[in-house]
Design an enzyme around this catalytic site. Structure first.
Site, PDB file in Angstrom:
ATOM      1  CG  ASP A  44      40.649  39.866  42.304  1.00  0.00           C
ATOM      2  OD1 ASP A  44      40.444  39.532  41.129  1.00  0.00           O
ATOM      3  OD2 ASP A  44      40.416  41.011  42.717  1.00  0.00           O
ATOM      4  CG  HIS A 100      36.707  43.938  44.834  1.00  0.00           C
ATOM      5  ND1 HIS A 100      37.821  43.264  45.307  1.00  0.00           N
ATOM      6  CD2 HIS A 100      36.656  43.688  43.496  1.00  0.00           C
ATOM      7  CE1 HIS A 100      38.421  42.653  44.297  1.00  0.00           C
ATOM      8  NE2 HIS A 100      37.739  42.874  43.196  1.00  0.00           N
TER       9      HIS A 100
END
Length: 449
Positions: free
Chosen positions: A316, A265
């Site tokens: 994810d 991220h």
């Protein structure tokens, strides 16, 4: 020696016609010969999916109902804890099998499984601590996807070593328990073709700097290290309050970041922090679809790339499994914030090719996949495009990749090959239908509970 032939292929130096690829017995590329003999399809290198929580595929669509208070990552996390409380090892294997089949259909040929669902529902370790890891390996074996297994160290509930909450009990290990889990997980993939291994201290919320050092020391040469960092504003604020600096700065100042690392991220990394990450040769793992779904924020990709930063993409939470959607969402987020077009393309160059090649190279580094792309020594992992598909009409080379990423509505990916074996034909994985039925039964049981 086996061979595959393509009408056109994207090689590191660019597009070449009539490409013959020769394969060795392990499904690696022994030779690439352009201008050789014609084939039917267009080949691009398979894309690494560098960040997946496979079990969350079972939650897709279940968290889109507004709560009484403002929704955020933190309210989503509470729903996730309630969902995973019901999952058995067999459930995890079933959901992972469906997720991995969908990844292959979408053009992903390797998955980095950031695996933190380790224990039984009451938090007790299974008789084999690596039981859940073995189920992930079994799903990868069944579907044919390459697996980089990343067992996760998770010990605390907040930055600074705060106690965990009950919903986290299935994740937790002390360092000795984690060392045992790591060795069991290595055994679980020992005979899995194409497999690689790495370690993943979850985040500064779940591991202290001192614990992260110990985990990093467990890695063998060539094994990557992954960590969530600066995904949420609340996380950054807590790090500043408790550690005196943001998460990425804390990791950098501890001397932990080098080319082995993948920072997942990094959404709220500052420009100076990210310039240092780029200089260190690390990879940033971007998950634009999930980051959009969770309302995380937008990663400053243009500035990071200008600093020489490397990146890959991952699915994810697996709310939507699509290689093209991840890359497209990344590019569109930059266009929206900068009010420009073709934000991540080199001047005069193709956006689609720039995104695909960068994600192949960064993903290969982050997942210890070996050489990146259609080159000698790499696994024969290919995504084959049908040149007769309408989205490619009157297009060649980079224009085809641009159209795949930004204009394709399905059907453009005809076949996917992993280690020289065809795992998707006519756009469909052979296990998809059975996997859907199995997951449907799992979810019917859990959601009725």
């Amino acid at each position: 020696m086996r061979k595959l032939v393509f009408s056109e292929a994207l090689l590191p130096e660019g597009w070449r016609r009539d490409v013959r690829v020769e394969l060795d017995a392990e499904g690696r590329i022994a030779a690439v010969v352009p201008d050789s003999e014609p084939g039917r399809f267009i080949a691009v290198p398979g894309l690494p999916n560098l960040h997946s929580h496979a079990f969350q595929r079972g939650m897709a669509g279940l968290t889109e109902h507004a709560g009484e208070s403002e929704d955020s990552f933190w309210t989503w996390r509470e729903l996730m804890y309630r969902f995973l409380a019901h999952l058995t090892p067999g459930d995890v294997e079933a959901i992972a099998t469906l997720a991995y089949a969908e990844m292959l259909e979408a053009g992903f040929t390797r998955v980095g499984e950031f695996h933190y669902l380790h224990h039984a529902a009451d938090g007790a370790p299974h008789a084999d601590r690596a039981e859940m890891a073995a189920r992930i390996a079994s799903a990868a074996d069944a579907t044919g996807i390459n697996l980089t297994l990343l067992p996760c160290f998770y010990a605390h509930g907040e930055i600074g070593g705060a106690p965990p909450v009950p919903g986290q009990r299935r994740f937790l290990n002390d360092l000795d328990g984690y060392a045992s889990l790591v060795e069991g997980s290595r055994r679980a993939i020992a005979d899995l073709p194409g497999a690689a291994f790495g370690l993943a201290p979850h985040s500064l919320r779940a591991a202290t700097i001192e614990e992260i050092r110990v985990v990093a020391a467990m890695a063998r040469p060539g094994e990557p290290l992954h960590i969530h960092a600066a995904e949420q504003v609340k996380e950054v604020e807590a790090s500043v309050r408790i550690l005196g600096r943001p998460p990425i700065a804390a990791l950098l100042e501890a001397g932990l970041i080098d080319p082995r690392w993948c920072l997942i991220h990094a959404t709220h990394g500052t420009e100076p922090e990210l310039a240092r990450v780029a200089e260190a040769g690390a990879v940033v793992g971007l998950c634009p679809v999930t980051e959009s779904n969770l309302g995380d924020g937008i990663f400053p990709a243009v500035a990071y790339r200008a600093a020489g930063g490397r990146f890959g993409v991952g699915t994810d939470s697996n709310v939507l499994i699509s290689a093209t959607a991840e890359l497209r969402t990344l590019e569109y987020s930059q266009r929206l914030t900068r009010r420009t077009r073709n934000a991540l393309a080199p001047r005069g160059g193709s956006t689609g090719r720039a995104l695909w090649q960068a994600a192949v190279e960064g993903g290969a580094q982050a997942l210890a996949a070996g050489p990146a792309g259609i080159v000698r020594g790499a696994y024969a992992d290919f995504v084959l495009l049908d040149p007769t598909h309408p989205v490619f009409a009157a297009r060649e080379g980079d224009r085809r990749l641009d159209s795949l990423l930004f204009a394709s509505r399905g059907g453009a990916i005809r076949e996917v090959w992993v280690r020289g074996a065809r795992v998707v034909e006519d756009g469909i994985h052979p296990l998809r239908a059975a996997a859907e039925r199995r997951v449907g039964a799992v979810l019917a049981r859990i959601l009725a509970a």
